[in-house]
Design an enzyme around this catalytic site. Structure first.
Site, PDB file in Angstrom:
ATOM      1  N   ALA A  10       0.982  -1.346  -0.102  1.00 15.81           N
ATOM      2  CA  ALA A  10       0.033   0.070   0.099  1.00 15.81           C
ATOM      3  C   ALA A  10       0.773   1.108   0.220  1.00 15.81           C
ATOM      4  CB  ALA A  10      -0.853  -0.096   1.327  1.00 15.81           C
ATOM      5  N   GLU A  80       7.136   1.963  -9.187  1.00 14.92           N
ATOM      6  CA  GLU A  80       5.953   2.439  -9.690  1.00 14.92           C
ATOM      7  C   GLU A  80       5.537   1.332 -10.979  1.00 14.92           C
ATOM      8  OE1 GLU A  80       4.155   4.419  -8.057  1.00 14.92           O
ATOM      9  OE2 GLU A  80       5.819   5.600  -6.929  1.00 14.92           O
ATOM     10  N   ALA A  81       5.738   0.116 -10.654  1.00 12.57           N
ATOM     11  CA  ALA A  81       5.437  -0.924 -11.719  1.00 12.57           C
ATOM     12  C   ALA A  81       3.834  -0.975 -11.861  1.00 12.57           C
ATOM     13  CB  ALA A  81       5.757  -2.322 -11.238  1.00 12.57           C
ATOM     14  N   GLN A  82       2.958  -0.528 -11.084  1.00 10.68           N
ATOM     15  CA  GLN A  82       1.588  -0.705 -11.315  1.00 10.68           C
ATOM     16  C   GLN A  82       1.279   0.151 -12.477  1.00 10.68           C
ATOM     17  OE1 GLN A  82       2.866   1.148  -8.847  1.00 10.68           O
ATOM     18  NE2 GLN A  82       1.957   3.072  -8.906  1.00 10.68           N
ATOM     19  N   CYS A 137      -2.329   0.707   9.239  1.00 11.74           N
ATOM     20  CA  CYS A 137      -3.337   1.450   9.208  1.00 11.74           C
ATOM     21  C   CYS A 137      -3.243   2.399  10.392  1.00 11.74           C
ATOM     22  CB  CYS A 137      -4.682   0.743   9.066  1.00 11.74           C
ATOM     23  SG  CYS A 137      -6.428   1.740   9.253  1.00 11.74           S
ATOM     24  N   CYS A 173      -6.483  -0.097   6.475  1.00 11.50           N
ATOM     25  CA  CYS A 173      -7.140  -1.563   6.509  1.00 11.50           C
ATOM     26  C   CYS A 173      -8.218  -1.820   5.670  1.00 11.50           C
ATOM     27  CB  CYS A 173      -7.127  -2.176   7.979  1.00 11.50           C
ATOM     28  SG  CYS A 173      -8.704  -1.401   8.720  1.00 11.50           S
ATOM     29  N   HIS A 176     -11.470   0.031   7.559  1.00 14.11           N
ATOM     30  CA  HIS A 176     -11.295   1.651   7.444  1.00 14.11           C
ATOM     31  C   HIS A 176     -11.615   2.084   5.994  1.00 14.11           C
ATOM     32  CE1 HIS A 176     -10.069   0.814  11.742  1.00 14.11           C
ATOM     33  NE2 HIS A 176     -11.406   1.162  11.674  1.00 14.11           N
TER      34      HIS A 176
END
Length: 184
Positions: A10, A80-82, A137, A173, A176
């Protein structure tokens, strides 16, 4: 035998700092590393990868990869492979399988709506090793979701890609994130 690694986490899980440290470890041992990022990521400058904790290094755009002799490198690292396309992930697979050079790709798994990014989808499908880079989180549970924040509120509509850092995104998480709860 080389492998394709996908290390996802994340926002704020130190993926970029980890990538830069892995590069440092290779260089410290006298090995050559090719650092890549997609052209879309221009937040830190055209040829720079920078982490939130202050680490940075030079890189090239993956779109310019054809100009380099990948076989001359001991490792390829992608930040930043996304944001990669399926075709770019296929190139990484080729680097591993044909050129026998390990590739370590770092990126988000899913966007602020919980949908996979194109690059992440194909890395999850084709990577030899998938590893999670963990963060937490505000409640202390593992953060797996990226919440987009505007005017102090979680938003779940908008374009998939909006570059930003701590001012625009918070790791939460799943509970949330679903509730849109940024703090107790």
């Amino acid at each position: 035998m080389a492998k394709l690694y996908f290390r996802y986490g994340a926002m704020g899980s130190s993926k970029t700092a980890n990538a830069i440290m892995v590069r440092h470890n290779y260089l410290e041992r006298g090995q050559n590393v090719l650092m890549l990022k997609p052209r879309l990521d221009n937040r830190d400058g055209e040829t720079t990868i920078a982490s939130r904790c202050g680490l940075n290094c030079e890189c090239i755009y993956i779109e310019d990869l054809e100009q380099y002799k990948v076989k001359e490198y001991d490792c390829v690292i992608v930040d930043e492979a996304q944001f990669l396309t399926k075709g770019q992930v296929e190139k990484l697979v080729h680097i591993v399988d044909v050129d026998n050079v390990p590739v370590i790709a770092y990126g988000l798994r899913a966007d602020f709506q919980g949908n996979l990014f194109e690059g992440s989808q194909w890395l999850l499908a084709w990577a030899d090793t998938i590893e999670e880079v963990k963060t937490i989180c505000w409640c202390g549970k593992k953060a797996t979701c990226n919440a987009r924040v505007q005017n102090g509120r979680v938003v779940k509509e908008g374009e998939q890609v909006m570059l930003g850092g701590n001012e625009s995104y918070v790791s939460l998480c799943r509970k949330h994130w679903a509730e849109g709860l940024l703090k107790p």
